[in-house]
Design a protein around this motif. Structure first.
Motif, PDB file in Angstrom:
ATOM      1  N   TRP A 111       0.823  -1.206   0.000  1.00  0.00           N
ATOM      2  CA  TRP A 111       0.000   0.000   0.000  1.00  0.00           C
ATOM      3  C   TRP A 111       0.859   1.258   0.000  1.00  0.00           C
ATOM      4  CZ3 TRP A 111      -4.946   0.783  -1.013  1.00  0.00           C
ATOM      5  CH2 TRP A 111      -5.498   2.021  -0.715  1.00  0.00           C
ATOM      6  N   SER A 112       0.578   2.162  -0.948  1.00  0.00           N
ATOM      7  CA  SER A 112       1.260   3.452  -1.030  1.00  0.00           C
ATOM      8  C   SER A 112       0.345   4.526  -0.456  1.00  0.00           C
ATOM      9  CB  SER A 112       1.606   3.783  -2.495  1.00  0.00           C
ATOM     10  OG  SER A 112       2.037   5.122  -2.612  1.00  0.00           O
ATOM     11  N   VAL A 113       0.755   5.128   0.663  1.00  0.00           N
ATOM     12  CA  VAL A 113      -0.061   6.200   1.231  1.00  0.00           C
ATOM     13  C   VAL A 113      -0.002   7.441   0.356  1.00  0.00           C
ATOM     14  CG1 VAL A 113       0.124   5.376   3.601  1.00  0.00           C
ATOM     15  CG2 VAL A 113       1.858   6.939   2.719  1.00  0.00           C
ATOM     16  N   LYS A 114       1.067   7.590  -0.409  1.00  0.00           N
ATOM     17  CA  LYS A 114       1.189   8.742  -1.302  1.00  0.00           C
ATOM     18  C   LYS A 114       0.146   8.685  -2.407  1.00  0.00           C
ATOM     19  CE  LYS A 114       4.490  11.074  -4.374  1.00  0.00           C
ATOM     20  NZ  LYS A 114       5.862  11.029  -4.938  1.00  0.00           N
ATOM     21  N   ARG A 115      -0.071   7.503  -2.970  1.00  0.00           N
ATOM     22  CA  ARG A 115      -1.024   7.333  -4.066  1.00  0.00           C
ATOM     23  C   ARG A 115      -2.418   6.978  -3.578  1.00  0.00           C
ATOM     24  NH1 ARG A 115      -0.108   2.929  -7.060  1.00  0.00           N
ATOM     25  NH2 ARG A 115      -1.341   3.784  -8.753  1.00  0.00           N
ATOM     26  N   GLY A 116      -2.514   6.512  -2.331  1.00  0.00           N
ATOM     27  CA  GLY A 116      -3.805   6.038  -1.837  1.00  0.00           C
ATOM     28  C   GLY A 116      -4.270   4.814  -2.591  1.00  0.00           C
ATOM     29  N   ALA A 117      -3.309   3.967  -2.977  1.00  0.00           N
ATOM     30  CA  ALA A 117      -3.631   2.776  -3.763  1.00  0.00           C
ATOM     31  C   ALA A 117      -2.500   1.774  -3.595  1.00  0.00           C
ATOM     32  CB  ALA A 117      -3.798   3.134  -5.237  1.00  0.00           C
ATOM     33  N   TYR A 118      -2.755   0.537  -4.034  1.00  0.00           N
ATOM     34  CA  TYR A 118      -1.691  -0.458  -4.020  1.00  0.00           C
ATOM     35  C   TYR A 118      -0.635  -0.088  -5.051  1.00  0.00           C
ATOM     36  CZ  TYR A 118      -4.997  -3.174  -1.285  1.00  0.00           C
ATOM     37  OH  TYR A 118      -5.881  -3.589  -0.319  1.00  0.00           O
ATOM     38  N   ARG A 119       0.601  -0.295  -4.703  1.00  0.00           N
ATOM     39  CA  ARG A 119       1.725   0.119  -5.536  1.00  0.00           C
ATOM     40  C   ARG A 119       1.883  -0.840  -6.720  1.00  0.00           C
ATOM     41  NH1 ARG A 119       6.286   3.294  -4.547  1.00  0.00           N
ATOM     42  NH2 ARG A 119       8.210   2.641  -5.584  1.00  0.00           N
ATOM     43  N   ASN A 120       1.919  -0.290  -7.941  1.00  0.00           N
ATOM     44  CA  ASN A 120       2.128  -1.109  -9.126  1.00  0.00           C
ATOM     45  C   ASN A 120       3.492  -1.788  -9.068  1.00  0.00           C
ATOM     46  OD1 ASN A 120      -0.355  -0.520 -10.279  1.00  0.00           O
ATOM     47  ND2 ASN A 120       0.420   1.233 -11.420  1.00  0.00           N
ATOM     48  N   GLN A 121       3.546  -3.007  -9.600  1.00  0.00           N
ATOM     49  CA  GLN A 121       4.766  -3.801  -9.563  1.00  0.00           C
ATOM     50  C   GLN A 121       5.286  -4.041 -10.970  1.00  0.00           C
ATOM     51  OE1 GLN A 121       6.002  -4.877  -6.457  1.00  0.00           O
ATOM     52  NE2 GLN A 121       4.402  -3.482  -5.783  1.00  0.00           N
ATOM     53  N   PRO A 122       6.608  -4.122 -11.140  1.00  0.00           N
ATOM     54  CA  PRO A 122       7.134  -4.496 -12.459  1.00  0.00           C
ATOM     55  C   PRO A 122       6.798  -5.947 -12.759  1.00  0.00           C
ATOM     56  CG  PRO A 122       8.905  -4.424 -10.841  1.00  0.00           C
ATOM     57  CD  PRO A 122       7.680  -3.883 -10.158  1.00  0.00           C
ATOM     58  N   LEU A 123       6.565  -6.246 -14.033  1.00  0.00           N
ATOM     59  CA  LEU A 123       6.301  -7.638 -14.406  1.00  0.00           C
ATOM     60  C   LEU A 123       7.532  -8.491 -14.165  1.00  0.00           C
ATOM     61  CD1 LEU A 123       4.358  -9.704 -15.712  1.00  0.00           C
ATOM     62  CD2 LEU A 123       5.306  -9.046 -17.933  1.00  0.00           C
ATOM     63  N   GLY A 124       8.707  -7.930 -14.458  1.00  0.00           N
ATOM     64  CA  GLY A 124       9.950  -8.642 -14.170  1.00  0.00           C
ATOM     65  C   GLY A 124      10.451  -9.520 -15.290  1.00  0.00           C
ATOM     66  N   GLY A 125       9.912  -9.378 -16.486  1.00  0.00           N
ATOM     67  CA  GLY A 125      10.339 -10.202 -17.604  1.00  0.00           C
ATOM     68  C   GLY A 125      11.569  -9.657 -18.298  1.00  0.00           C
ATOM     69  N   PRO A 126      12.072 -10.388 -19.301  1.00  0.00           N
ATOM     70  CA  PRO A 126      13.300  -9.999 -20.001  1.00  0.00           C
ATOM     71  C   PRO A 126      13.075  -9.010 -21.150  1.00  0.00           C
ATOM     72  CG  PRO A 126      12.580 -12.121 -20.802  1.00  0.00           C
ATOM     73  CD  PRO A 126      11.616 -11.744 -19.710  1.00  0.00           C
ATOM     74  N   HIS A 127      11.862  -8.529 -21.333  1.00  0.00           N
ATOM     75  CA  HIS A 127      11.511  -7.610 -22.423  1.00  0.00           C
ATOM     76  C   HIS A 127      11.674  -8.256 -23.797  1.00  0.00           C
ATOM     77  CE1 HIS A 127      10.840  -4.269 -19.717  1.00  0.00           C
ATOM     78  NE2 HIS A 127      11.973  -4.551 -19.120  1.00  0.00           N
ATOM     79  N   ASP A 128      11.383  -9.533 -23.835  1.00  0.00           N
ATOM     80  CA  ASP A 128      11.105 -10.234 -25.089  1.00  0.00           C
ATOM     81  C   ASP A 128       9.611 -10.506 -25.072  1.00  0.00           C
ATOM     82  OD1 ASP A 128      11.813 -12.139 -27.475  1.00  0.00           O
ATOM     83  OD2 ASP A 128      10.601 -13.332 -26.088  1.00  0.00           O
TER      84      ASP A 128
END
Length: 269
Positions: A228-245
């Protein structure tokens, strides 16, 4: 202040997390790397640091979670009471998608981050089988920053077909399907931009896009992680974490859906 600075490990220190101060207090009866956490003088939980040869691993006491980033451990403690219910809703959403035989996971690599054109388009079915994978001649400059991310160079695209050549097969693959993407507005927007350039009118592009049911996995995955991000008032987006292929990222998205679809426990870790 970073977690590697000696002052960070004092018995009492303050750290801003999402622009809100957090106080860390080591209990008086221990010299172990454990701190009670307070916000506005209110106790919110405890964290403990562990070393495994790399960066400290921060364990949130009271559940099974561990985070490399101390800020993420604090975001875990800040979860709203609705998180368990919201996570169950995400699990149900993911199960519905995976139960749909028409599901495809889509990823697009591009010439840049804004007003970009496609350089690779891929789609896999719910079992991870590739149903579409093509490099695309963008007829537009490739930004060096984009090449640094996905590694697709002008030389690699020299013999690639243009979007117009791929459109009939792309239509056969996409139309009548459920297409899930990570940050769907971006991937859908790239395809829309290609359709606009091809057809020359918005109505034709919208008609093509309307024959696909689009789903975005970014926000559901953020809810599932529950930071939870109190700055955004929402759950924090996460990187997918893939290799960009595009293929590898689309397959990874199916894996993330399977994780979200699993029966909810007290923690996603």
């Amino acid at each position: 202040m970073t977690i590697t600075e000696p002052a960070q490990w004092e018995d009492l220190f303050t750290r801003d997390v999402d622009e809100q101060p957090v106080q860390f207090v080591r209990p008086a009866d221990t010299d172990r790397p454990t701190w009670s956490v307070y916000e506005a003088a209110v106790y919110v939980g405890s964290v403990a640091a562990e070393w495994d040869g790399g960066r400290p691993l921060w364990r949130v006491q009271g559940n099974r979670e561990a985070h490399r980033d101390l800020d993420d451990a604090i975001r875990c403690l800040r979860r709203p009471s609705s998180w368990t219910r919201e996570r169950e809703q995400v699990a149900a959403w993911a199960r519905r998608l995976l139960a749909d035989e028409t599901l495809i996971a889509v990823d697009v690599e591009t010439t840049g981050l804004e007003n970009a054109y496609a350089v690779q388009i891929a789609a896999v079915d719910r079992r991870g089988t590739v149903v579409f994978n093509e490099y695309v001649q963008p007829n537009a400059p490739l930004e060096p920053a984009a090449v640094a991310v996905h590694g697709i160079t002008p030389a690699r695209l020299a013999q690639a077909p243009a979007f117009a050549e791929l459109l009939p097969r792309l239509t056969n693959v996409f139309h009548g399907r459920v297409a899930v993407a990570y940050k769907m507005d971006f991937d859908r927007g790239v395809i829309e931009r290609e359709l606009l350039r091809h057809h020359g009118e918005a109505a034709a592009a919208e008609e093509w896009l309307a024959r696909v049911r689009w789903e975005d996995a970014m926000v559901p995955y953020a809810v599932w992680k529950g930071l939870w991000s109190v700055k955004r008032g929402a759950y924090r987006n996460q990187p997918l974490g893939g290799p960009h292929d595009a293929v590898a990222d689309a397959r990874l998205l199916i894996v993330k859906l399977e994780q979200m679809a699993a029966a909810p426990s007290t923690s996603p870790w």
